[in-house]
Design an enzyme around this catalytic site. Structure first.
Site, PDB file in Angstrom:
ATOM      1  N   LEU A  54       0.868  -1.165   0.000  1.00 29.79           N
ATOM      2  CA  LEU A  54       0.000   0.000   0.000  1.00 29.79           C
ATOM      3  C   LEU A  54       0.909   1.220   0.000  1.00 29.79           C
ATOM      4  O   LEU A  54       1.959   1.217   0.657  1.00 29.79           O
ATOM      5  CB  LEU A  54      -0.903   0.034   1.251  1.00 29.79           C
ATOM      6  CG  LEU A  54      -1.977  -1.051   1.385  1.00 29.79           C
ATOM      7  CD1 LEU A  54      -2.724  -0.873   2.704  1.00 29.79           C
ATOM      8  CD2 LEU A  54      -2.951  -1.011   0.216  1.00 29.79           C
ATOM      9  N   ASP A  55       0.529   2.250  -0.728  1.00 23.64           N
ATOM     10  CA  ASP A  55       1.316   3.475  -0.727  1.00 23.64           C
ATOM     11  C   ASP A  55       1.454   4.004   0.704  1.00 23.64           C
ATOM     12  O   ASP A  55       0.597   3.766   1.564  1.00 23.64           O
ATOM     13  CB  ASP A  55       0.637   4.550  -1.585  1.00 23.64           C
ATOM     14  CG  ASP A  55       0.545   4.150  -3.042  1.00 23.64           C
ATOM     15  OD1 ASP A  55       1.346   3.302  -3.481  1.00 23.64           O
ATOM     16  OD2 ASP A  55      -0.337   4.695  -3.731  1.00 23.64           O
ATOM     17  N   ARG A  56       2.503   4.745   0.912  1.00 24.13           N
ATOM     18  CA  ARG A  56       2.759   5.271   2.258  1.00 24.13           C
ATOM     19  C   ARG A  56       1.551   6.042   2.811  1.00 24.13           C
ATOM     20  O   ARG A  56       1.202   5.917   3.982  1.00 24.13           O
ATOM     21  CB  ARG A  56       3.977   6.200   2.210  1.00 24.13           C
ATOM     22  CG  ARG A  56       4.405   6.730   3.562  1.00 24.13           C
ATOM     23  CD  ARG A  56       5.694   7.503   3.465  1.00 24.13           C
ATOM     24  NE  ARG A  56       6.249   7.778   4.770  1.00 24.13           N
ATOM     25  CZ  ARG A  56       7.493   8.147   5.010  1.00 24.13           C
ATOM     26  NH1 ARG A  56       8.332   8.278   3.995  1.00 24.13           N
ATOM     27  NH2 ARG A  56       7.925   8.368   6.226  1.00 24.13           N
TER      28      ARG A  56
END
Length: 248
Positions: A54-56
């Site tokens: 998952l993106d930051r």
């Protein structure tokens, strides 16, 4: 800070990843010592191996495996689109009641210090379906307008291309709120000034369904929205614009 564990057995563990936390350290963030992998290792007392990312800035369901073999098995389900993923996001503008974004995505050159650009010939099919749950028209001036239009969506990407949801809604001209890479700087600036404590990338991985590699049972995991997202939606609630009867 401990992570909220959604599911755990002898083979895998799933957490509700908070926004702002890396899944694991990368060469682009070498100075970062805090990441999901490190926290989970300390929290469970076991080595953990990433299955997907998952993106930051994205929160929600994230699965890790307790062995490299299990991680490879689960990763194959993601790469072969054998999982069902549901996200929720807040975007600019009034979206259609429902739709499908069918737009191939190319790899991006993202060398540090250089502008991003597409690498020709690397396009891969990408499809994202969405349903508009709520629309808002908030009395917050943005650019040359006296109010701000936003839509709260339920989104189901078929694949898992890098930044697929963020890039698809940018393509649709409905970029995600709080997106520093593909978002609208006018919307982001206005909302950050209005509600700084609630401002973030408004993207949450709400549900994930996959087959357990050992038991072969379907697992459906759900992660509650973060307090920041709930507070933002509560602030917008008085400015809801109902969908018309023909749109429902």
């Amino acid at each position: 800070m401990t992570l909220e564990i959604l599911y755990q057995d002898d083979y895998l563990v799933a957490v509700n990843k908070p926004a702002g936390l890396l899944v694991h350290r990368t060469h682009l963030a070498k100075e970062e010592e805090d990441a999901v992998v490190q926290r989970l290792r300390d929290q469970t007392g076991k080595w953990v191996f990433p299955v997907h990312r998952l993106d930051r800035g994205t929160s929600g369901v994230l699965v890790m495996a307790f062995s490299p073999e299990m991680a490879r098995n689960l990763s194959a389900q993601f790469s072969e689109s054998q999982t069902n993923k549901t996200y929720h996001c807040l975007v600019r503008g009034f979206c259609d009641p429902a739709g499908t974004i069918d737009y191939p995505l190319a790899k991006l050159n993202e060398q540090k210090g250089r502008s991003r650009f597409k690498i020709e010939g690397t396009e891969k099919e990408a499809e994202t379906k969405f349903v508009c749950l709520t629309r808002y028209q908030a009395p917050i001036p943005v650019s040359r307008y006296q109010s701000m239009r936003l839509s709260w969506l339920e989104v189901t990407p078929k694949q898992g291309r890098k930044h697929q949801i963020r890039r698809h809604f940018k393509h649709l001209l409905n970029p995600l709120v709080g997106d520093s890479c593909y978002g609208c700087r006018h919307i982001n600036k206005a909302l950050k000034a209005e509600w700084p404590e609630h401002f973030r990338l408004m993207l949450h991985a709400s549900h994930l369904e996959f087959t357990h590699p050992v038991t072969e049972q379907k697992l459906t995991l759900s992660a509650p929205l973060s307090d920041q997202i709930i507070d933002m939606l509560n602030l917008l609630a008085p400015h809801e614009v109902p969908l018309s009867a023909s749109e429902r």
